[in-house]
Design a protein around this motif. Structure first.
Motif, PDB file in Angstrom:
ATOM      1  N   ALA A  35       0.973  -1.314   0.344  1.00 34.50           N
ATOM      2  CA  ALA A  35      -0.076   0.160   0.318  1.00 34.50           C
ATOM      3  C   ALA A  35       0.498   0.900   0.095  1.00 34.50           C
ATOM      4  O   ALA A  35       0.455   2.308  -0.707  1.00 34.50           O
ATOM      5  N   GLU A  38       1.936   2.069  -3.368  1.00 34.02           N
ATOM      6  CA  GLU A  38       0.949   2.385  -4.372  1.00 34.02           C
ATOM      7  C   GLU A  38       1.001   3.788  -4.278  1.00 34.02           C
ATOM      8  O   GLU A  38       0.801   4.187  -4.849  1.00 34.02           O
ATOM      9  N   SER A  39       1.334   4.577  -2.607  1.00 36.09           N
ATOM     10  CA  SER A  39       0.988   6.304  -2.317  1.00 36.09           C
ATOM     11  C   SER A  39       2.175   6.371  -3.137  1.00 36.09           C
ATOM     12  O   SER A  39       1.932   6.932  -3.783  1.00 36.09           O
ATOM     13  N   ASP A  42       3.592   6.740  -8.829  1.00 39.97           N
ATOM     14  CA  ASP A  42       1.892   6.801  -9.306  1.00 39.97           C
ATOM     15  C   ASP A  42       1.793   5.671 -10.203  1.00 39.97           C
ATOM     16  O   ASP A  42       0.964   5.243 -10.609  1.00 39.97           O
ATOM     17  N   GLU A  45       0.362   2.376  -8.646  1.00 44.50           N
ATOM     18  CA  GLU A  45      -1.259   2.861  -8.094  1.00 44.50           C
ATOM     19  C   GLU A  45      -2.032   1.891  -8.667  1.00 44.50           C
ATOM     20  O   GLU A  45      -2.240   2.350  -9.663  1.00 44.50           O
ATOM     21  N   GLY A  46      -2.844   0.501  -7.989  1.00 44.56           N
ATOM     22  CA  GLY A  46      -3.799   0.149  -7.900  1.00 44.56           C
ATOM     23  C   GLY A  46      -2.779  -1.570  -8.641  1.00 44.56           C
ATOM     24  O   GLY A  46      -4.272  -2.223  -8.960  1.00 44.56           O
ATOM     25  N   ARG A  47      -2.200  -1.241  -8.665  1.00 42.49           N
ATOM     26  CA  ARG A  47      -1.344  -2.256  -9.674  1.00 42.49           C
ATOM     27  C   ARG A  47      -1.015  -4.003  -8.446  1.00 42.49           C
ATOM     28  O   ARG A  47      -0.475  -4.938  -9.002  1.00 42.49           O
ATOM     29  N   ASP A  50      -5.923  -5.046  -4.072  1.00 46.75           N
ATOM     30  CA  ASP A  50      -7.503  -4.974  -4.864  1.00 46.75           C
ATOM     31  C   ASP A  50      -7.850  -3.749  -4.235  1.00 46.75           C
ATOM     32  O   ASP A  50      -7.440  -3.766  -3.117  1.00 46.75           O
ATOM     33  N   ASP A  51      -9.326  -3.554  -3.946  1.00 48.73           N
ATOM     34  CA  ASP A  51      -9.248  -2.785  -3.121  1.00 48.73           C
ATOM     35  C   ASP A  51      -9.785  -3.135  -1.553  1.00 48.73           C
ATOM     36  O   ASP A  51     -10.192  -2.718  -0.859  1.00 48.73           O
ATOM     37  N   GLU A  52     -10.082  -4.536  -2.044  1.00 43.29           N
ATOM     38  CA  GLU A  52      -9.779  -5.553  -0.447  1.00 43.29           C
ATOM     39  C   GLU A  52      -8.375  -5.601   0.228  1.00 43.29           C
ATOM     40  O   GLU A  52      -8.592  -5.950   0.941  1.00 43.29           O
ATOM     41  N   GLN A  56      -2.818  -8.581  -5.515  1.00 45.94           N
ATOM     42  CA  GLN A  56      -3.688  -8.761  -6.929  1.00 45.94           C
ATOM     43  C   GLN A  56      -3.062 -10.497  -7.473  1.00 45.94           C
ATOM     44  O   GLN A  56      -2.230 -10.457  -7.268  1.00 45.94           O
TER      45      GLN A  56
END
Length: 94
Positions: A35, A38-39, A42, A45-47, A50-52, A56
């Motif tokens: 996390a 990802e922050s 750039d 980010e999101g790679r 996942d949202d939970e 991935q």
């Protein structure tokens, strides 16, 4: 705690180097580190998560050379001096 983070292929491009070192709070997990990356970068980010908060699909995240999916996944605890390696999905062949 101090960790060595290694990135490969497209993840290396996003981070800009193969190896970086970062400081994290004691008790940090693989998910915390992913996390934070990802922050910070750039291109990640999101790679990684996942949202939970799950890793991935098709990524290989290794702690000291062992795939964390065979440990506790993103909840895998880390200790100072550990190496975390990030491998994106790879396809190819004939």
């Amino acid at each position: 705690m101090n960790l060595e983070l290694r990135s490969f292929a497209t993840f290396r491009e996003a981070i800009g180097r193969k190896t970086i070192e970062r400081e994290y709070e004691d008790g940090a997990t693989v998910g915390d580190v992913l996390a934070a990356l990802e922050s910070e970068f750039d291109g990640l980010e999101g790679r990684l998560l996942d949202d939970e908060g799950a890793i991935q699909p098709q990524l290989s995240i290794l702690k000291n050379g062992r795939d964390v999916t065979h440990a506790q996944g993103p909840e895998t605890p880390l200790e100072s001096g550990d190496t975390v390696s990030l491998f994106p999905p790879v396809a190819g062949g004939r």
